[in-house]
Enzyme design. Structure first.
Site, PDB file in Angstrom:
ATOM      1  N   ARG A 119       0.814  -1.203   0.000  1.00  0.00           N
ATOM      2  CA  ARG A 119       0.000   0.000   0.000  1.00  0.00           C
ATOM      3  C   ARG A 119       0.853   1.261   0.000  1.00  0.00           C
ATOM      4  O   ARG A 119       0.525   2.243  -0.652  1.00  0.00           O
ATOM      5  CB  ARG A 119      -0.911  -0.020   1.242  1.00  0.00           C
ATOM      6  CG  ARG A 119      -1.556   1.303   1.544  1.00  0.00           C
ATOM      7  CD  ARG A 119      -2.869   1.134   2.237  1.00  0.00           C
ATOM      8  NE  ARG A 119      -3.688   0.155   1.566  1.00  0.00           N
ATOM      9  CZ  ARG A 119      -4.499  -0.697   2.209  1.00  0.00           C
ATOM     10  NH1 ARG A 119      -4.599  -0.665   3.519  1.00  0.00           N
ATOM     11  NH2 ARG A 119      -5.207  -1.567   1.532  1.00  0.00           N
ATOM     12  N   TYR A 120       1.917   1.228   0.778  1.00  0.00           N
ATOM     13  CA  TYR A 120       2.780   2.406   0.897  1.00  0.00           C
ATOM     14  C   TYR A 120       4.019   2.210   0.024  1.00  0.00           C
ATOM     15  O   TYR A 120       4.407   1.079  -0.250  1.00  0.00           O
ATOM     16  CB  TYR A 120       3.187   2.589   2.356  1.00  0.00           C
ATOM     17  CG  TYR A 120       2.027   2.818   3.292  1.00  0.00           C
ATOM     18  CD1 TYR A 120       1.405   4.064   3.346  1.00  0.00           C
ATOM     19  CD2 TYR A 120       1.545   1.799   4.098  1.00  0.00           C
ATOM     20  CE1 TYR A 120       0.337   4.267   4.196  1.00  0.00           C
ATOM     21  CE2 TYR A 120       0.476   2.002   4.954  1.00  0.00           C
ATOM     22  CZ  TYR A 120      -0.126   3.246   5.008  1.00  0.00           C
ATOM     23  OH  TYR A 120      -1.182   3.458   5.845  1.00  0.00           O
ATOM     24  N   ARG A 123       7.206   0.127   1.882  1.00  0.00           N
ATOM     25  CA  ARG A 123       7.052  -0.969   2.845  1.00  0.00           C
ATOM     26  C   ARG A 123       5.849  -1.845   2.508  1.00  0.00           C
ATOM     27  O   ARG A 123       4.890  -1.374   1.913  1.00  0.00           O
ATOM     28  CB  ARG A 123       6.945  -0.432   4.272  1.00  0.00           C
ATOM     29  CG  ARG A 123       5.839   0.596   4.475  1.00  0.00           C
ATOM     30  CD  ARG A 123       6.211   1.491   5.670  1.00  0.00           C
ATOM     31  NE  ARG A 123       5.143   2.382   6.081  1.00  0.00           N
ATOM     32  CZ  ARG A 123       4.839   3.524   5.466  1.00  0.00           C
ATOM     33  NH1 ARG A 123       5.464   3.881   4.359  1.00  0.00           N
ATOM     34  NH2 ARG A 123       3.884   4.289   5.918  1.00  0.00           N
ATOM     35  N   CYS A 132      -3.448 -18.004  14.846  1.00  0.00           N
ATOM     36  CA  CYS A 132      -3.228 -17.156  16.004  1.00  0.00           C
ATOM     37  C   CYS A 132      -3.360 -18.012  17.255  1.00  0.00           C
ATOM     38  O   CYS A 132      -4.043 -19.034  17.244  1.00  0.00           O
ATOM     39  CB  CYS A 132      -4.249 -16.034  16.050  1.00  0.00           C
ATOM     40  SG  CYS A 132      -3.860 -14.694  14.910  1.00  0.00           S
ATOM     41  N   CYS A 136      -9.002 -13.112  18.536  1.00  0.00           N
ATOM     42  CA  CYS A 136      -9.523 -11.899  19.169  1.00  0.00           C
ATOM     43  C   CYS A 136     -10.897 -11.602  18.569  1.00  0.00           C
ATOM     44  O   CYS A 136     -11.065 -11.640  17.346  1.00  0.00           O
ATOM     45  CB  CYS A 136      -8.607 -10.720  18.902  1.00  0.00           C
ATOM     46  SG  CYS A 136      -6.927 -10.990  19.473  1.00  0.00           S
ATOM     47  N   CYS A 139     -10.938  -8.892  15.828  1.00  0.00           N
ATOM     48  CA  CYS A 139      -9.976  -9.040  14.721  1.00  0.00           C
ATOM     49  C   CYS A 139     -10.480  -8.359  13.457  1.00  0.00           C
ATOM     50  O   CYS A 139     -11.595  -8.595  13.008  1.00  0.00           O
ATOM     51  CB  CYS A 139      -9.722 -10.511  14.436  1.00  0.00           C
ATOM     52  SG  CYS A 139      -8.519 -10.755  13.103  1.00  0.00           S
ATOM     53  N   ARG A 141      -9.222  -8.911  10.569  1.00  0.00           N
ATOM     54  CA  ARG A 141      -9.197  -9.919   9.498  1.00  0.00           C
ATOM     55  C   ARG A 141     -10.071 -11.114   9.864  1.00  0.00           C
ATOM     56  O   ARG A 141      -9.772 -12.258   9.543  1.00  0.00           O
ATOM     57  CB  ARG A 141      -7.753 -10.367   9.228  1.00  0.00           C
ATOM     58  CG  ARG A 141      -6.885  -9.205   8.821  1.00  0.00           C
ATOM     59  CD  ARG A 141      -5.618  -9.590   8.098  1.00  0.00           C
ATOM     60  NE  ARG A 141      -4.818  -8.388   7.907  1.00  0.00           N
ATOM     61  CZ  ARG A 141      -3.734  -8.095   8.621  1.00  0.00           C
ATOM     62  NH1 ARG A 141      -3.276  -8.942   9.528  1.00  0.00           N
ATOM     63  NH2 ARG A 141      -3.085  -6.968   8.417  1.00  0.00           N
ATOM     64  N   ASP A 300     -12.077  -0.853  13.050  1.00  0.00           N
ATOM     65  CA  ASP A 300     -12.400  -0.911  11.625  1.00  0.00           C
ATOM     66  C   ASP A 300     -13.866  -1.246  11.358  1.00  0.00           C
ATOM     67  O   ASP A 300     -14.593  -1.652  12.255  1.00  0.00           O
ATOM     68  CB  ASP A 300     -11.543  -1.974  10.942  1.00  0.00           C
ATOM     69  CG  ASP A 300     -10.102  -1.527  10.810  1.00  0.00           C
ATOM     70  OD1 ASP A 300      -9.875  -0.318  10.690  1.00  0.00           O
ATOM     71  OD2 ASP A 300      -9.211  -2.402  10.841  1.00  0.00           O
ATOM     72  N   ASP A 337      -7.874   3.708   9.944  1.00  0.00           N
ATOM     73  CA  ASP A 337      -7.422   3.054   8.718  1.00  0.00           C
ATOM     74  C   ASP A 337      -8.552   3.252   7.719  1.00  0.00           C
ATOM     75  O   ASP A 337      -9.648   2.705   7.878  1.00  0.00           O
ATOM     76  CB  ASP A 337      -7.124   1.570   8.972  1.00  0.00           C
ATOM     77  CG  ASP A 337      -5.942   1.091   8.150  1.00  0.00           C
ATOM     78  OD1 ASP A 337      -5.743   1.636   7.041  1.00  0.00           O
ATOM     79  OD2 ASP A 337      -5.221   0.183   8.591  1.00  0.00           O
ATOM     80  N   LYS A 344      -3.588   4.410   6.857  1.00  0.00           N
ATOM     81  CA  LYS A 344      -3.804   4.974   8.183  1.00  0.00           C
ATOM     82  C   LYS A 344      -3.782   6.499   8.151  1.00  0.00           C
ATOM     83  O   LYS A 344      -2.848   7.090   7.634  1.00  0.00           O
ATOM     84  CB  LYS A 344      -2.715   4.482   9.126  1.00  0.00           C
ATOM     85  CG  LYS A 344      -2.726   2.986   9.273  1.00  0.00           C
ATOM     86  CD  LYS A 344      -1.600   2.536  10.185  1.00  0.00           C
ATOM     87  CE  LYS A 344      -1.496   1.045  10.204  1.00  0.00           C
ATOM     88  NZ  LYS A 344      -0.944   0.487   8.944  1.00  0.00           N
TER      89      LYS A 344
HETATM   90  C1  LIG Z   1      -0.145  -0.418   8.830  1.00  0.00           C
HETATM   91  C2  LIG Z   1       0.359  -0.864   7.556  1.00  0.00           C
HETATM   92  C3  LIG Z   1       1.709  -0.706   7.210  1.00  0.00           C
HETATM   93  C4  LIG Z   1       2.708  -0.075   8.137  1.00  0.00           C
HETATM   94  O1  LIG Z   1       2.404   1.248   8.371  1.00  0.00           O
HETATM   95  P1  LIG Z   1       3.292   2.134   9.348  1.00  0.00           P
HETATM   96  O2  LIG Z   1       2.534   3.408   9.465  1.00  0.00           O
HETATM   97  O3  LIG Z   1       4.619   2.282   8.671  1.00  0.00           O
HETATM   98  O4  LIG Z   1       3.413   1.393  10.640  1.00  0.00           O
HETATM   99  C5  LIG Z   1       2.113  -1.138   5.964  1.00  0.00           C
HETATM  100  N1  LIG Z   1       1.250  -1.686   5.106  1.00  0.00           N
HETATM  101  C6  LIG Z   1      -0.059  -1.834   5.384  1.00  0.00           C
HETATM  102  C7  LIG Z   1      -0.962  -2.423   4.378  1.00  0.00           C
HETATM  103  C8  LIG Z   1      -0.543  -1.426   6.629  1.00  0.00           C
HETATM  104  O5  LIG Z   1      -1.839  -1.598   6.925  1.00  0.00           O
END
Ligand SMILES: *Cc1c(COP(=O)(O)O)cnc(C)c1O
Length: 432
Positions: A119-120, A123, A132, A136, A139, A141, A300, A337, A344
């Site tokens: 998504r980002y 990362r 798990c 929870c 959850c 998911r 969520d 989110d 987020k």
């Molecule tokens: C939360 C999340 C991350 C990590 O986000 P940070 O703000 O760097 O902790 C990376 N990918 C996805 C899909 C996420 O939901």
């Protein structure tokens, strides 16, 4: 260190010596999956409204509780007990609102390969486990819990590793699931070794709830293995101060002593921790155990969670009670989110009250209002991304590759974009 309740639960399960209580595999093997076992182990009969439709709820969202986590339940006030509420199914879970979604975060849409969510820019989320220690009730998911089809096999993990290897922008890999710590040391070691062979992967993060629900999983062997793969960061998931026990403190100590930076992600849950005093106590206890509160999540829009949701104002009220009132690093970032896969989004109380061309008006946590006088003669350096000729002698090697996106783009000197327009804006389509 074993409580009376733990002794009772242990004796009911094993009827003998207590040598296995601290064995995480024993805990997993004896995870509680039926209403009758909960009643037997807690030595109570559950109220009728909790017994009703139990089968229907668990056929949709199964139950699994470790004997350890069950032992933390206070049966005197069962329905209000934060441990019970996070682990035992209730009929409200079947109430699906029109606005609920199976995959509110659009994780499946942003999946280039089945176990990766990208998504980002730099990362990825790497889902390496579908199991798990405990299921929870909150959850996000939930749709995947107990679903055999979505267990990532080794082939899928290899596919994920290939994707990361072939995508040089990824510098941060976040192992999640499921709970990565439910995998064996050997298998996890293999995944981490493979990731470490990829030059552009700078940091590895692991999201796990084991320090909370299965603290015995944090063994010396596990920690020794993790240490080989530094920098490794770990985020845990404590939601209530009562979850911080002698056992979980010992687990956190092992991790922190191994030089692993620890964070915590809480979810704001109605009837569990939607209270400024509870949250303050939680963040203080975390800090004492060298865990930095990282995120506080707004619950969520996943199906089956409606009874846990609070208004956003509750989260803002909690932050208002923390910022300024306690150590800065005890304050988590409160995030929503964004449904649809927006990622987020941080939400905060407002501290900037007003501003003019050379003054900003701010208020602090006590309500004191102040002005900050801005400089009259600030000469901004015009940025054309040409670091060679810049007076700021940063000389970043990879400045070339850097391109601003989103709002950052609107603020940049070197980008001519003056507005961002939604793709389907009909007014823009009408334009000549
Ligand atoms: C939360 C999340 C991350 C990590 O986000 P940070 O703000 O760097 O902790 C990376 N990918 C996805 C899909 C996420 O939901």
């Amino acid at each position: 260190m074993i409580s009376e309740q733990q002794k009772h639960i242990y004796d009911e399960i094993e009827g003998g010596t207590r040598s296995n209580w601290h064995d995480w595999k024993w805990q997993v093997r004896h995870s509680i999956r039926s209403l009758e076992t909960v009643e037997k182990l807690l030595g109570i009969r559950l109220p009728d409204d909790l017994r009703e439709q139990y089968a229907k709820i668990t056929s949709k969202f199964p139950m699994s509780i470790t004997p350890y986590y069950l032992s933390l339940i206070n049966t005197d006030d069962l329905k209000n007990d934060p441990i019970f509420r996070q682990s035992f199914p209730v009929i409200d879970e079947l109430r699906v609102l029109k606005t609920d979604m199976a995959d509110p975060l659009g994780e499946d849409k942003d999946s280039p390969v089945p176990c990766i969510t990208h998504r980002y820019p730099d990362r990825v989320l790497f889902l390496v486990s579908n199991t798990c220690a405990m299921y929870c009730r909150h959850c996000t998911r939930k749709r995947r819990v107990g679903d055999k089809d979505s267990i990532p096999g080794k082939t899928q993990v290899i596919e994920g590793l290939d994707y990361i290897r072939n995508t040089p922008r990824i510098r941060d890999v976040l192992l999640s699931g499921g709970d990565p710590f439910l995998l064996s040391d050997e298998y996890l070691d293999w995944i981490l070794t493979e990731l470490r062979k990829i030059p552009h992967v700078e940091i590895i993060r692991i999201g796990t709830r084991t320090p909370v629900v299965l603290p015995y999983r944090i063994t010396d062997e596990l920690v020794e293995m993790l240490k080989k793969h530094h920098p490794v960061w770990i985020n845990s998931h404590f939601n209530h101060p009562r979850e911080i026990t002698a056992s979980s403190r010992a687990a956190l100590k092992k991790l922190a002593d191994a030089g692993i930076p620890l964070g915590n992600q809480s979810v704001l849950l109605a009837g569990v921790n939607d209270c400024p005093r509870i949250m303050k106590s939680l963040v203080h206890k975390l800090a004492v155990n060298r865990v930095r509160p990282y995120y506080l999540y707004q619950c969520d829009l996943s199906e089956g969670l409606s009874h846990f949701r609070t208004p956003v104002g509750k989260g803002i009220e909690i932050l208002e009670s923390l910022i300024g009132h306690t150590s800065g690093f005890c304050v988590p970032t409160y995030v929503i989110d964004a449904p649809g896969g927006g990622g987020k989004i941080p939400v905060m109380p407002n501290y900037l009250i007003s501003w003019s061309t050379n003054k900003v008006v701010l208020r602090n946590y006590e309500g004191v209002i102040s002005t900050y006088r801005e400089p009259d003669s600030y000469e901004p350096a015009f940025c054309d991304r040409n670091c060679e000729d810049c007076s700021l002698t940063l000389h970043l090697d990879d400045a070339e590759e850097y391109k601003a996106v989103g709002i950052e783009k609107l603020l940049a000197d070197y980008d001519k974009t003056i507005s961002l327009v939604p793709e389907n804006n009909t007014r823009y389509h009408r334009r000549k």
